[in-house]
Design a protein around this motif. Structure first.
Motif, PDB file in Angstrom:
ATOM      1  N   ARG A  13     -41.718  15.259 -30.934  1.00  0.00           N
ATOM      2  CA  ARG A  13     -41.678  13.807 -31.129  1.00  0.00           C
ATOM      3  C   ARG A  13     -42.648  13.392 -32.226  1.00  0.00           C
ATOM      4  O   ARG A  13     -43.518  14.182 -32.636  1.00  0.00           O
ATOM      5  CB  ARG A  13     -41.999  13.071 -29.836  1.00  0.00           C
ATOM      6  CG  ARG A  13     -43.442  13.259 -29.353  1.00  0.00           C
ATOM      7  CD  ARG A  13     -43.753  12.301 -28.218  1.00  0.00           C
ATOM      8  NE  ARG A  13     -45.096  12.471 -27.681  1.00  0.00           N
ATOM      9  CZ  ARG A  13     -46.183  11.898 -28.173  1.00  0.00           C
ATOM     10  NH1 ARG A  13     -46.111  11.139 -29.272  1.00  0.00           N
ATOM     11  NH2 ARG A  13     -47.370  12.095 -27.600  1.00  0.00           N
ATOM     12  N   LYS A  14     -42.484  12.168 -32.691  1.00  0.00           N
ATOM     13  CA  LYS A  14     -43.390  11.621 -33.695  1.00  0.00           C
ATOM     14  C   LYS A  14     -44.684  11.144 -33.033  1.00  0.00           C
ATOM     15  O   LYS A  14     -44.687  10.754 -31.857  1.00  0.00           O
ATOM     16  CB  LYS A  14     -42.729  10.446 -34.429  1.00  0.00           C
ATOM     17  CG  LYS A  14     -41.485  10.827 -35.226  1.00  0.00           C
ATOM     18  CD  LYS A  14     -40.878   9.606 -35.888  1.00  0.00           C
ATOM     19  CE  LYS A  14     -39.616   9.978 -36.653  1.00  0.00           C
ATOM     20  NZ  LYS A  14     -38.981   8.800 -37.312  1.00  0.00           N
ATOM     21  N   ASN A  49     -47.335   8.578 -31.999  1.00  0.00           N
ATOM     22  CA  ASN A  49     -47.241   7.153 -31.688  1.00  0.00           C
ATOM     23  C   ASN A  49     -48.437   6.422 -32.295  1.00  0.00           C
ATOM     24  O   ASN A  49     -49.545   6.477 -31.761  1.00  0.00           O
ATOM     25  CB  ASN A  49     -47.198   6.956 -30.170  1.00  0.00           C
ATOM     26  CG  ASN A  49     -46.998   5.503 -29.775  1.00  0.00           C
ATOM     27  OD1 ASN A  49     -47.042   4.604 -30.616  1.00  0.00           O
ATOM     28  ND2 ASN A  49     -46.778   5.269 -28.496  1.00  0.00           N
ATOM     29  N   ASP A  87     -47.481   8.866 -42.271  1.00  0.00           N
ATOM     30  CA  ASP A  87     -46.076   8.473 -42.258  1.00  0.00           C
ATOM     31  C   ASP A  87     -45.473   9.101 -41.004  1.00  0.00           C
ATOM     32  O   ASP A  87     -45.480  10.328 -40.865  1.00  0.00           O
ATOM     33  CB  ASP A  87     -45.376   8.991 -43.517  1.00  0.00           C
ATOM     34  CG  ASP A  87     -43.952   8.492 -43.642  1.00  0.00           C
ATOM     35  OD1 ASP A  87     -43.235   8.503 -42.623  1.00  0.00           O
ATOM     36  OD2 ASP A  87     -43.539   8.123 -44.754  1.00  0.00           O
ATOM     37  N   PRO A  88     -44.961   8.295 -40.071  1.00  0.00           N
ATOM     38  CA  PRO A  88     -44.464   8.850 -38.800  1.00  0.00           C
ATOM     39  C   PRO A  88     -43.409   9.944 -38.965  1.00  0.00           C
ATOM     40  O   PRO A  88     -43.300  10.827 -38.100  1.00  0.00           O
ATOM     41  CB  PRO A  88     -43.874   7.622 -38.093  1.00  0.00           C
ATOM     42  CG  PRO A  88     -44.611   6.458 -38.671  1.00  0.00           C
ATOM     43  CD  PRO A  88     -44.872   6.831 -40.105  1.00  0.00           C
ATOM     44  N   ASP A  89     -42.640   9.927 -40.049  1.00  0.00           N
ATOM     45  CA  ASP A  89     -41.637  10.966 -40.269  1.00  0.00           C
ATOM     46  C   ASP A  89     -42.265  12.338 -40.458  1.00  0.00           C
ATOM     47  O   ASP A  89     -41.592  13.364 -40.301  1.00  0.00           O
ATOM     48  CB  ASP A  89     -40.783  10.646 -41.505  1.00  0.00           C
ATOM     49  CG  ASP A  89     -39.722   9.605 -41.213  1.00  0.00           C
ATOM     50  OD1 ASP A  89     -39.428   9.367 -40.024  1.00  0.00           O
ATOM     51  OD2 ASP A  89     -39.186   9.019 -42.170  1.00  0.00           O
ATOM     52  N   ALA A 149     -45.496  13.191 -39.082  1.00  0.00           N
ATOM     53  CA  ALA A 149     -46.570  13.407 -38.109  1.00  0.00           C
ATOM     54  C   ALA A 149     -45.916  13.716 -36.768  1.00  0.00           C
ATOM     55  O   ALA A 149     -45.470  12.811 -36.051  1.00  0.00           O
ATOM     56  CB  ALA A 149     -47.473  12.183 -38.017  1.00  0.00           C
ATOM     57  N   LEU A 150     -45.818  15.005 -36.423  1.00  0.00           N
ATOM     58  CA  LEU A 150     -45.012  15.452 -35.300  1.00  0.00           C
ATOM     59  C   LEU A 150     -45.849  16.198 -34.267  1.00  0.00           C
ATOM     60  O   LEU A 150     -46.770  16.937 -34.619  1.00  0.00           O
ATOM     61  CB  LEU A 150     -43.897  16.381 -35.797  1.00  0.00           C
ATOM     62  CG  LEU A 150     -43.003  15.840 -36.918  1.00  0.00           C
ATOM     63  CD1 LEU A 150     -42.061  16.937 -37.407  1.00  0.00           C
ATOM     64  CD2 LEU A 150     -42.224  14.635 -36.448  1.00  0.00           C
ATOM     65  N   THR A 181     -38.175  20.257 -39.361  1.00  0.00           N
ATOM     66  CA  THR A 181     -38.084  18.799 -39.240  1.00  0.00           C
ATOM     67  C   THR A 181     -38.762  18.103 -40.413  1.00  0.00           C
ATOM     68  O   THR A 181     -38.231  17.131 -40.963  1.00  0.00           O
ATOM     69  CB  THR A 181     -38.711  18.343 -37.909  1.00  0.00           C
ATOM     70  OG1 THR A 181     -38.070  19.015 -36.827  1.00  0.00           O
ATOM     71  CG2 THR A 181     -38.544  16.840 -37.728  1.00  0.00           C
ATOM     72  N   ILE A 182     -39.921  18.613 -40.804  1.00  0.00           N
ATOM     73  CA  ILE A 182     -40.621  18.025 -41.952  1.00  0.00           C
ATOM     74  C   ILE A 182     -39.789  18.185 -43.219  1.00  0.00           C
ATOM     75  O   ILE A 182     -39.640  17.247 -44.010  1.00  0.00           O
ATOM     76  CB  ILE A 182     -42.018  18.654 -42.114  1.00  0.00           C
ATOM     77  CG1 ILE A 182     -42.947  18.175 -40.993  1.00  0.00           C
ATOM     78  CG2 ILE A 182     -42.613  18.293 -43.483  1.00  0.00           C
ATOM     79  CD1 ILE A 182     -44.288  18.863 -40.953  1.00  0.00           C
ATOM     80  N   ASN A 210     -36.808  15.798 -43.132  1.00  0.00           N
ATOM     81  CA  ASN A 210     -37.219  14.417 -43.409  1.00  0.00           C
ATOM     82  C   ASN A 210     -37.659  14.239 -44.858  1.00  0.00           C
ATOM     83  O   ASN A 210     -37.412  13.200 -45.476  1.00  0.00           O
ATOM     84  CB  ASN A 210     -38.347  14.012 -42.457  1.00  0.00           C
ATOM     85  CG  ASN A 210     -37.886  13.929 -41.015  1.00  0.00           C
ATOM     86  OD1 ASN A 210     -36.692  13.884 -40.748  1.00  0.00           O
ATOM     87  ND2 ASN A 210     -38.825  13.932 -40.084  1.00  0.00           N
TER      88      ASN A 210
END
Length: 372
Positions: A201-202, A204, A249-251, A253-254, A325-326, A329
């Motif tokens: 998940r990203k 929060n 950037d939330p995209d 930061a996982l 994922t990074i 994105n």
């Protein structure tokens, strides 16, 4: 006549921070550090509460020709059961006598503090901050929070008797030129993790303080076997996280969680050095602040700043999912290239994972050691 003086006043500190700007004014790849960031690092960082830093300036007559900081990192010595000292913020003209004077001064300063082990560096202040001497990859500017120096630095350092401790590798992807296996397999790998109750998940940002506590636990656990590692205390990690939150950037930061427990994280940052390069002498006022505010949308690269998995959760595919994922994105957002780094040259697991998706080891940084 060459002399060296300890930095004690605000004026001397400003001169210490500004020296690289003059040294590299003709270098197209040089990126100035923000003055306010360097000033706060050298005066307000929580590191100073438990450790000692003394900057020095070298003069030839009334002209500054070099700088260095002696660093006594008590946390490092306690954690590693050592009695070492460090040098950092090293910049120097191409003159062996000046470099020798700087290193002799730091060595003497550390001996006065009863340090008898090794002199290590360059670090600003530890491997948790920018560190390492650039030894390969001088043909492009550094990315955010990476060091930069001229090629002649290595011979100057080695002439004083320093030897290689370890190399740090930075990896490059250009546009879509990567093996998209990790992206193509992303759904399958994600489903496999879910069967082990692991979800990605990203971060929060609205609950960032609580997230920071979880991140610190993973950070200190995932990197504890790395060369030169020093655990960050609560205050130090909060200081780092506070700065990072401004550019997160939330995209990119996982977190990986299992039943609510964070077991890994991957963090990439927009490469703000693309903007900092245009800010003269790192001063935000009067015009630099506007370049920073309005230039963010034009950033074309990212730095994969950190990716860590706690022991017991490695080789499960978490690393591949975070990287995949990074990358997914990063391409969807239209960024042109990415850097991952640094990684230790002897971190086989992570280096092989990066090579598998066609990461190019395009820059190398070196940490040195010398018996005091």
């Amino acid at each position: 006549m060459k002399t060296i003086v300890p930095v004690n006043s605000k004026q001397e500190l400003a001169a210490f921070i500004d020296f690289p700007h003059d040294l590299y004014k003709a270098d197209a790849n040089y990126v100035p550090e923000l003055f306010i960031g360097q000033r706060d690092l050298l005066t307000k960082h929580p590191f100073h509460k438990h450790n000692t830093v003394q900057p020095f300036l070298a003069y030839d007559g009334d002209k500054i020709v070099g700088r260095i900081a002696g660093i006594l990192n008590n946390t490092h010595n306690e954690y590693n059961k050592a009695n070492d000292g460090f040098f950092g913020f090293f910049d120097c003209i191409d003159d062996k006598s000046v470099a020798t004077l700087l290193f002799e001064t730091v060595t003497t300063w550390l001996k006065e503090k009863q340090v008898t082990g090794k002199l290590l560096g360059p670090v600003n202040f530890s491997t948790n901050e920018p560190c390492g001497l650039l030894v390969e990859g001088f043909d492009s500017p550094p990315v955010l929070m990476q060091t930069y120096n001229a090629p002649y630095y290595a011979p100057l350092i080695e002439s004083f008797g320093f030897e290689k401790d370890v190399d740090l590798i930075a990896w490059h992807w250009d546009g879509n030129n990567y093996d998209d296996k990790s992206v193509r397999l992303l759904d399958a790998l994600t489903e496999r993790l879910k069967r082990n109750n692991i979800v990605i998940r990203k971060v929060n940002l609205k609950n960032f303080k609580e997230e920071t506590i979880k991140l610190r636990e993973v950070y200190n656990s995932a990197w504890d076997q790395n060369t030169g590692f020093v655990p960050l205390n609560d205050e130090e990690f909060e200081y780092l996280a506070k700065d990072l939150k401004l550019i997160l950037d939330p995209d990119f930061a996982l977190l990986a969680e299992q039943d609510g427990k964070v077991v890994a994280f991957g963090l990439a940052l927009p490469n703000y050095n693309e903007i900092f390069k245009t800010i003269k002498k790192g001063r935000l006022l009067p015009t630099g602040i506007f370049k920073l505010l309005f230039g963010k949308k034009n950033i074309k690269s990212i730095r994969i700043y950190a990716l860590g998995v706690v022991d017991g959760y490695r080789k499960m595919g978490i690393e591949a999912v975070l990287y995949g994922t990074i990358i997914k994105n990063y391409t969807a957002r239209g960024f042109k290239w990415a850097e991952a780094g640094w990684t230790l040259e002897n971190n086989t697991l992570i280096n092989e994972a990066i090579l598998a998706i066609k990461g190019d080891p395009y820059k190398k940084y070196r940490l040195y050691q010398k018996q005091i």
